[in-house]
Motif scaffolding. Sequence first.
Motif, mmCIF file in Angstrom:
data_model
loop_
_atom_site.group_PDB
_atom_site.id
_atom_site.type_symbol
_atom_site.label_atom_id
_atom_site.label_comp_id
_atom_site.label_asym_id
_atom_site.label_seq_id
_atom_site.Cartn_x
_atom_site.Cartn_y
_atom_site.Cartn_z
ATOM 1 N N LEU A 78 -4.477 2.547 4.384
ATOM 2 C CA LEU A 78 -4.702 1.325 3.603
ATOM 3 C C LEU A 78 -4.022 0.135 4.278
ATOM 4 C CD1 LEU A 78 -4.177 2.769 -0.002
ATOM 5 C CD2 LEU A 78 -6.307 1.794 0.896
ATOM 6 N N ALA A 79 -2.820 0.361 4.781
ATOM 7 C CA ALA A 79 -2.065 -0.723 5.417
ATOM 8 C C ALA A 79 -2.779 -1.220 6.667
ATOM 9 C CB ALA A 79 -0.659 -0.240 5.760
ATOM 10 N N ASP A 115 -5.450 -3.734 6.081
ATOM 11 C CA ASP A 115 -5.070 -4.974 5.418
ATOM 12 C C ASP A 115 -4.919 -6.098 6.448
ATOM 13 O OD1 ASP A 115 -3.958 -6.213 2.804
ATOM 14 O OD2 ASP A 115 -2.474 -6.747 4.340
ATOM 15 N N THR A 116 -5.647 -7.175 6.226
ATOM 16 C CA THR A 116 -5.638 -8.259 7.205
ATOM 17 C C THR A 116 -4.293 -8.985 7.244
ATOM 18 O OG1 THR A 116 -6.659 -9.659 5.535
ATOM 19 C CG2 THR A 116 -8.131 -8.664 7.152
ATOM 20 N N ALA A 149 5.092 -2.976 4.185
ATOM 21 C CA ALA A 149 3.804 -2.953 3.485
ATOM 22 C C ALA A 149 4.034 -2.247 2.163
ATOM 23 C CB ALA A 149 2.763 -2.209 4.309
ATOM 24 N N VAL A 174 2.483 -0.614 -0.732
ATOM 25 C CA VAL A 174 1.172 0.000 -0.950
ATOM 26 C C VAL A 174 1.120 0.651 -2.324
ATOM 27 C CG1 VAL A 174 -0.524 1.638 -0.065
ATOM 28 C CG2 VAL A 174 1.016 0.464 1.534
ATOM 29 N N ARG A 203 -4.949 1.155 -4.742
ATOM 30 C CA ARG A 203 -5.361 1.003 -3.350
ATOM 31 C C ARG A 203 -5.208 -0.453 -2.884
ATOM 32 N NH1 ARG A 203 -7.779 5.346 -1.415
ATOM 33 N NH2 ARG A 203 -8.998 4.223 0.162
ATOM 34 N N THR A 204 -4.047 -1.017 -3.176
ATOM 35 C CA THR A 204 -3.765 -2.387 -2.758
ATOM 36 C C THR A 204 -2.573 -2.410 -1.812
ATOM 37 O OG1 THR A 204 -2.304 -2.756 -4.661
ATOM 38 C CG2 THR A 204 -4.631 -3.361 -4.925
ATOM 39 N N VAL A 205 -2.504 -3.482 -1.018
ATOM 40 C CA VAL A 205 -1.406 -3.651 -0.061
ATOM 41 C C VAL A 205 -0.857 -5.069 -0.179
ATOM 42 C CG1 VAL A 205 -0.761 -3.650 2.392
ATOM 43 C CG2 VAL A 205 -2.463 -2.016 1.555
ATOM 44 N N GLU A 206 0.465 -5.176 -0.253
ATOM 45 C CA GLU A 206 1.122 -6.484 -0.200
ATOM 46 C C GLU A 206 2.086 -6.480 0.973
ATOM 47 O OE1 GLU A 206 3.174 -7.564 -3.781
ATOM 48 O OE2 GLU A 206 1.496 -6.880 -5.024
#
Lengths: 232, 399
Positions: free
Chosen positions: A146-147, A150-151, A214, A216, A221-224
Amino acid sequence: MARSCTSSVIIAVAFVASWCCVEKAPAQAPPAATAGSVAPLTTEERLAVENAALSDARVRAIVGEGQPRIIITGLEIDKAEAEAFLASELATPPRRLVSVVLFNPQTNQAAHALVSPSDNRVISAGSITASDIPFVRGDADQALALAKADTGLRRAVGDTLDRYEILESDSDARVPFAAQALPLRSTDPRDFCSVDRCLDLIFRSEFGFLPVRAHVNLTRRTVEVHGGGQHR
Amino acid sequence: MNGTFRMLRGALAGALTLASTAVAEAQPAVSVTAFNPARFQLFCPNAITQNFPTTGPAETTWLICWREVAGNNSIVNPNGLVIGPVYLRKAPNAPFVRVLWDMRVSDYFVPYHPGSPRFYDLSFYNFSLTGVTAADCPASAGGAPISPHVCKEVRDRGLMWKDFGGVRRGQEIVLWGAINAANYRYIQEYTFRDDGVIIGRMAATGQNLPGDELVTHVHNAIWRIDIDLDGITNNAARLRHTENPANAAGTANDTTAPIVVAEGFTWSPRRHDAVEITNPAFKNAQGHLSSYQLVPLVTGGGLTQHFETFTRNEFWVTPFNAAQFAAKNLPAYISGSPPVSNKDIVVWYKGSLHHHPRDEDGAFDHNHNWVGTAHTMWTGFMLMPHDVFDCSPFYKPCP
């Protein structure tokens, strides 16, 4: 007095002889219980344990229909049996018990079972909360995938992001681009990670850790992206 | 327990006594659980036998079973260096007495000052012990790796006593390993001293958290200590010192309050709070009830508490339950107030390291890479024998 001394010597010799059996157990002794290093499961035992847990009615009732994810989490021995063995009240060493966690993503229900591999029987089973499901290597791999997609993280890390691989805790390998997972919990009810399954990923290059993490959320299923510019 | 077993137990105890070459002394109270060395070695093939002093006739002896746990679920079976069972022989002619069944770190809880992140550095992931080498376990310091992950050090521990008539230095054996928690290493250290003292400590070292290198945080270690003093039937009591500084008489008082049901309570720097563990059948030759006292070794000035309920107490006493290893669940373990009198008891202790990042931890280079490593900070506890020995075994013979 002479008889007493002779007895003492005989008993002392016997005692020393028994003490010297540290390295090599006497032929007639029961098999080693190996508390110092509980014997690992064989592949056959592992399969049998999984089948025993999956087919147990109590476990099925907890996790519901569908194929649960199975995590064999460790081996234990029973203290009461170990006590009895040490006190010579039990001839055989204490049984190994296998701790198993089963999690059904369809129902979001999880169970913990204790299985005896010697007779492929579930000794006990109970439900556990999703927050008590341990993170395993698969979770870390999923978080890293997922990471990498992530853009924002790609902007922070650069193209080397693709070269990072999960480095497990028990590995001392000197991989040039290592990603490591830190389980996250939150006490803030407004934070999804107070309920969801979340991991922080940190990244170590040949020059040290990158000043970025990251964050997660595996459930959503999100990444910050966190960090990356703090100086004193 | 049948008569045959009693007889065998008596014979074994007799053999242990007669095998001694030392002068006979008054015998201590009969051990509840007789020690069988052959069974113990079968149960724990890698056990360590450590005599003190390390040269010459033994005065005290430790038998230490240890193992590494490296599973996938530290909530139910925490990973790391696990100590136990452990037996102490307090004199060459005395029986071995069990002190511990299982001692380990239950969890490391690391909240950062902004409220997030809040890491559980042991319970939720499969962090395990990292390697030790001759570089961190050198023979020159009494060290010898006893596994790829565990170091044993046998060493001088400084002065044991010094008075008008002389001086004596002490010795100790130390087992340690280090949990690899990604950017951090947590050193798990267990010391067994010649005088019967056991010390558990943890240290945090490594790189500050990437992205939050300068954010203050606390490393809390919560130990689960399954203490079995001469068997599993034990009692716990809370020890406190009370003194009113406004009292011109200058008097002080110590209290011992039995703990009858599972509970948690706090430590105060003014009260010398401690937990005392006894076995009603275990006394020394003077007829005094023998105990081990859990005493905090607080470093850095304090012990922090946080929002999470399990951090609100430094001490917890619970009945043994094979399914209870998770510090985060301690409030649930004491709910319903299960009895702990004359029970198999588990004692829990929380120590804290307050980590205020400093330049000595590291600094950013021109590419914004963090360069440096936080040096070890330590905290821990002591298990101190109290009336276990008949007198000091390292001074003159008992009067």
